[in-house]
Design a protein around this motif. Structure first.
Motif, PDB file in Angstrom:
ATOM      1  N   UNK A  13      26.723  42.513 -80.650  1.00 35.88           N
ATOM      2  CA  UNK A  13      25.565  41.841 -81.029  1.00 35.88           C
ATOM      3  C   UNK A  13      25.708  40.362 -81.544  1.00 35.88           C
ATOM      4  N   UNK A  14      27.117  40.023 -82.020  1.00 39.35           N
ATOM      5  CA  UNK A  14      27.195  38.661 -82.428  1.00 39.35           C
ATOM      6  C   UNK A  14      27.390  37.936 -81.003  1.00 39.35           C
ATOM      7  N   UNK A  15      27.935  38.539 -79.787  1.00 40.67           N
ATOM      8  CA  UNK A  15      28.363  37.729 -78.685  1.00 40.67           C
ATOM      9  C   UNK A  15      26.644  37.533 -78.100  1.00 40.67           C
ATOM     10  N   UNK A  16      25.974  38.203 -78.126  1.00 40.91           N
ATOM     11  CA  UNK A  16      24.561  38.220 -77.753  1.00 40.91           C
ATOM     12  C   UNK A  16      23.816  37.143 -78.259  1.00 40.91           C
ATOM     13  N   UNK A  17      24.225  37.146 -79.649  1.00 44.62           N
ATOM     14  CA  UNK A  17      23.473  36.254 -80.579  1.00 44.62           C
ATOM     15  C   UNK A  17      23.973  34.702 -80.524  1.00 44.62           C
ATOM     16  N   UNK A  18      25.350  34.642 -80.438  1.00 46.08           N
ATOM     17  CA  UNK A  18      26.003  33.244 -80.477  1.00 46.08           C
ATOM     18  C   UNK A  18      26.472  32.634 -79.119  1.00 46.08           C
ATOM     19  N   UNK A  19      26.952  33.509 -78.248  1.00 51.18           N
ATOM     20  CA  UNK A  19      27.396  32.698 -77.053  1.00 51.18           C
ATOM     21  C   UNK A  19      26.128  32.389 -76.348  1.00 51.18           C
ATOM     22  N   UNK A  20      26.157  31.248 -75.771  1.00 47.22           N
ATOM     23  CA  UNK A  20      24.838  30.851 -74.711  1.00 47.22           C
ATOM     24  C   UNK A  20      24.923  31.466 -73.806  1.00 47.22           C
ATOM     25  N   UNK A  21      23.694  31.759 -73.177  1.00 47.26           N
ATOM     26  CA  UNK A  21      23.593  32.369 -71.564  1.00 47.26           C
ATOM     27  C   UNK A  21      23.397  30.969 -70.577  1.00 47.26           C
TER      28      UNK A  21
END
Length: 220
Positions: A13-21
């Motif tokens: 969840x944190x990876x999806x939330x914090x890391x930019x696409x």
């Protein structure tokens, strides 16, 4: 063990939330135009279904066939229904038959011209199955069963599947028909033939399932 699952879930969840696409880089060519050029048909969706992902489409047809066999298997031990429900009033019969005629014509159009415009074999098969269903709810079960057996519909369904698989495998190994002129009715090589075969398979398979449910449940 449950804490490991929770931590893994929080980390994802944190990876999806914090890391930019990352933004996709611009291509030097149009994917749609490349698919149209490669398949030889204006309908890029049909080109993808019957060429770029033909391997998946083969198994979609096989899965549909297995589903029909499953309906026969699951209801085989049940007693045929003694009571059948269908429309008997004249206005409902006329409207249903009119709708069936329109659906059948749309199905034929989608099967023949599905490689040129929105449509295709699966959509055509659904339209054909809809037409058969509308006729079934306004006709006697003996009539529908008699027509099904008289025209050896089950045999034609199996033949359409086998021909589809053979043509699809030939396409996958690199044996293709000439594409013809882009935009003409006879174009796209084997794709129009695959469209028609899928339409036959879906429509006739729907007919088989409809008859099974009418026979054992008395309704659709």
């Amino acid at each position: 063990m449950i804490w490991i699952y929770l931590l893994a879930g929080v980390a994802i969840f944190l990876k999806i939330l914090l890391m930019p696409q990352p933004a996709p880089s611009e291509l030097d060519f149009s994917i749609v135009e490349a698919i149209v050029q490669d398949s030889g048909v204006p309908n890029a969706v049909t080109g993808i279904i019957f060429r770029n992902r033909l391997y998946d489409t083969i198994f979609e047809v096989v899965v549909f066939t297995i589903a029909i066999m499953g309906a026969y298997f699951l209801l085989a031990n049940e007693k045929p229904s003694a009571k059948f429900r269908r429309f008997t009033d004249e206005p409902s019969i006329v409207l249903a038959r009119l709708g069936a005629t329109i659906a059948a014509l749309v199905g034929i159009e989608l099967a023949i011209r599905g490689h040129l415009s929105p449509g295709g074999g699966f959509a055509a098969g659904v339209a054909g199955g809809t037409a058969i269903g509308l006729v079934a709810i306004t006709s006697s079960s003996e009539l529908m069963q008699g027509i099904y057996q008289r025209w050896h519909t089950a045999r034609w369904e199996k033949v359409s599947v086998m021909i589809f698989i053979v043509l699809a495998v030939m396409t996958l190994v690199g044996l293709e028909l000439p594409h013809g002129e882009l935009g003409s009715l006879v174009s796209g090589g084997v794709i129009p033939i695959l469209n028609i075969l899928v339409a036959l398979k879906v429509a006739l398979g729907s007919w088989a399932v409809i008859l099974v449910f009418i026979r054992y449940r008395g309704l659709l």
